[in-house]
Design an enzyme around this catalytic site. Sequence first.
Site, PDB file in Angstrom:
ATOM      1  N   ARG A  75      22.105  12.521 -28.659  1.00 13.93           N
ATOM      2  CA  ARG A  75      21.156  11.761 -27.851  1.00 13.93           C
ATOM      3  C   ARG A  75      21.580  10.314 -27.821  1.00 13.93           C
ATOM      4  NH1 ARG A  75      15.497  14.415 -30.099  1.00 13.93           N
ATOM      5  NH2 ARG A  75      16.048  16.532 -29.481  1.00 13.93           N
ATOM      6  N   CYS A 125      16.707  24.111 -27.402  1.00 17.30           N
ATOM      7  CA  CYS A 125      15.760  25.095 -26.871  1.00 17.30           C
ATOM      8  C   CYS A 125      16.188  25.772 -25.569  1.00 17.30           C
ATOM      9  CB  CYS A 125      14.344  24.531 -26.780  1.00 17.30           C
ATOM     10  SG  CYS A 125      14.214  22.776 -26.652  1.00 17.30           S
TER      11      CYS A 125
END
Length: 646
Positions: free
Chosen positions: A367, A338
Amino acid sequence: MIKITFPDGSVKEFEPGISSLEIAEQISPRLAGEVYAATVNNEVRDLTRPIYADASLVLHKWDDEPARHAFWHSSAHLMAEALESIYPGIKFGIGPAIENGFYYDVDPGDGRVITDADLPAIEKKMKELAAENLKFTRREVSKKEAMDIFTAKGDEYKTELIGELEDGSITLYTQGNFTDLCRGPHLPSTAPIRAIKLLNVAGAYWRGNEKNKMLTRIYGITYPKQKLLDDYLVFLEEARKRDHRRIGRELELFTFSPHVGMGLPLWMPKGAELRQNLIDFMTRILKKRGYQIVTTPHIGNVNLYKTSGHYEKYGKDSFQPMATPQEGEQFMLKPMNCPHHCEIYNAKPHSYKDLPFRMAEFGTVYRYEQSGELHGLTRVRSFTQDDAHHFCRHDQLKEEFKSIIDLVQFIFKAVNLNEYSAQISLRDPDNREKYIGSDENWEKAENAIIEAAGEKELETTVVPGEAAFYGPKLDFMVKDAIGRKWQLGTIQVDYNLPERFDLTYNGSDNQKHRPVMIHRAIFGSLERFIAVLIENTAGKFPLWLAPEKAVVLPISEKFNDYARKVFDFLNNSDICTLIDERSEKIGKKIRDNELKRIPYLLIIGNNEAVNETVSVRRQGEGDRGTMKPEEFADLVRKEIAGEITF
RNA sequence: GCCGAUGUAGCUCAGUUGGUCAGAGCAGCUGAUUUGUAAUCUGCAGGUCGGGGGUUCGAAUCCCUUCAUCGGCUCCA
C-alpha cells in the site's frame, strides 16, 4: 443549610453557596491543597463554584483523572498566557488536556515560527506566571458578548468556534491577563502548577482538516511536584530504549535501505526466524481451528480491484498499475487479499453444508502510505497480513465471531500481550444511506458482534459511526512503549464483496443464497505485531519466539571441544543454539549475550567438562545450577510447551 | 502530502563565534592473556562530516536545494 453527600455515603451540612474548595478546607486544610477538581452531582466542576442546593460531592486528588484533566487544561491556559505575552497578537485554536499533559494549537501570525528552540523561554514565562498565583475566574457570557470580545481581539479561530455554540451555554475563563473561551473546569489558581516541561512542537491542521491552515501545536506536561515530572521524563527515556526501531537494529532483526525504498522492511536472519516462529505457530492453530490455507499471487489484474470497488476508492492513492509489455494488460500490486480469496471461493460451487469456509493466507500486500506516515515497522508500504476470510451463512455469523474472538484471546495470551483494548464500530444511526446492505442484516450483524463479545467476556467500547461502509467491525488495539495506540487485530463483517463477486451457495431449499463474509486478522500485520511485541517485551521474547534459544559459553579455550559437543547436541535436538568461543573472560561473554537477549546461557568450564554437564543461566534471572545437556534440552522443550499449547 | 527538527566511522556521540576539527567510546580486525556468572590489556584499521549546488582566501560549521530520519497533523481498504 444544604446537605452534601460524600462518596462514602456520609452526609454533612453546610451553608448554601459554599464552594467545593471551602468544603475541602473544612474537612482538612491539607486535603484542600491536594484537590484539583470536584464532581458535583455527577458533573465535574471548578472547585470554586458555589453549591446552593443538596448535592453529592466527590473531591478529586491528583490520582483521579478529572483532577489531572483540570490541572492540564489550566496548564494549557497558562501556556497560552505565556505565549501571548511573548508573541503579541498570537491567535489561539484549541488547547485541551490529553492523556499525558496538554497542547495548544496556535497561529503565531506575521510569518513568525515557533520551534523547539523557543520552548525554554515559554517555559520560563509560564513558571513566572504560575508563581504569581493567578486566580482562574469563570464568567458566563452571551454569544454576542463572546463574539465581540474575540472579534475585537481578531482571533478568527475562536469566533469560528463561538459561532457554533448555543447562546446561554458560553463561558469564559480568565487568569491574569489572559481570557479564553472555555467550558472548564479549571484549578482555583495557577499556584499548584510547579513543574513544567514543554515537550515538542508539531504542525496540526485547524479542526483536523487538511484543507485548513496548519497551526503550530505545542505539547507540554505539568505536575504539582518536580519529582513527578522527573519520574515522567525518566519513563519517557526508558520507553525510548524499548523503541522497536532501536531494538530491531541492536538485535539485528530488521533494517531499511534507501536503495530498496522507504517503508520496505528488510528482515535479517534473526528477524526472519522470529517471523517464521510466529507463522508456524499460527499455522498450527489455524489448522486445528478449521481454517484452510491458501496462497495467492502478489499482483492481480486491475479489473479485479475494479470489481471489488477498491480501485475506485483507493486506486489513485495506490502504487499505480503496471502494464504487460505485449498486451498492455494492467496489473496492480495487491493492496489486499480478499478479492483473490473471493475468486477461490468462486472456483467451485458451495453447499450450505460446506459453510463456514475459513480461508487463510499469510498474504503480503503493498500500500502506498504517504511519506510522512511511515514509522518503523508499524507503518510500512509492504507488509504481511495474517489474513483470513470466513464465508458463512447469516445464521452462523455470531458463532463465527465468537470463534474469532476466542482465537484472538488465545493468541494474545500466548504472546503475553495482556493489555489491549477492543472497540466495536457500528454504523452511524443518522446516516444509514451511506452503508451497503439491508437494515435487517446490519441489525443482525451488529447484534451478533455485541452478543459475541459479551459471551466471550470481552471488554469493549462501542462507537457508533465508525463502521466501514460495508459492515460493522471489532478492532483490537495495543499500546507501544510510549503509549501510542496501534490497531492490531480486526474482525469485519462484509456485505459488499459477496455482492460484487456474486458469491453464492446452495441452500437446503436448493435456491442460491448470498453468503456473508468476515475479514479477520489477528496479528494484523506481522510487521506491526512484531513491533508491538518488541516494545512490550523490550526484546526479551518468550522462549518459543526467541530466534536463538541458548548460547554456549566456554570459560576458556581449553573447554571449546566439550562446548562444541554441547552446541552440536542442542542444534541436533532442534534447539537453536550459538557458541561464543572468543578468548574473553566469562563475565564479558555473559554480559554480551545477556544484552543480545539470548534466553539461556550455558557456561562450561572444567567441572562441566569433567562431569559432562552444563551450568545454566537464565537471561535476566541468573544461575539455575548444573544439569546434563539432555536435561537442559528437556527443560527448554517443557518451557516452550508451557508457553504455547495448541 | 503538510508543519517543525535532525543527519559527523557499523552504533552512541564530541567538534566553541567558518581558520591543524576530522575526534572519542563501543563494535570490528591484530597480538598478548586462558579466564567461573554483566565490560582483561595492546596495537591497527575505519568517515569525500547524508547527496548536490553556492558564499568565502578558507565550510562539518553560513545559504539554497534534494534525500532520509524523528515528533506531530491528515490518511490508513
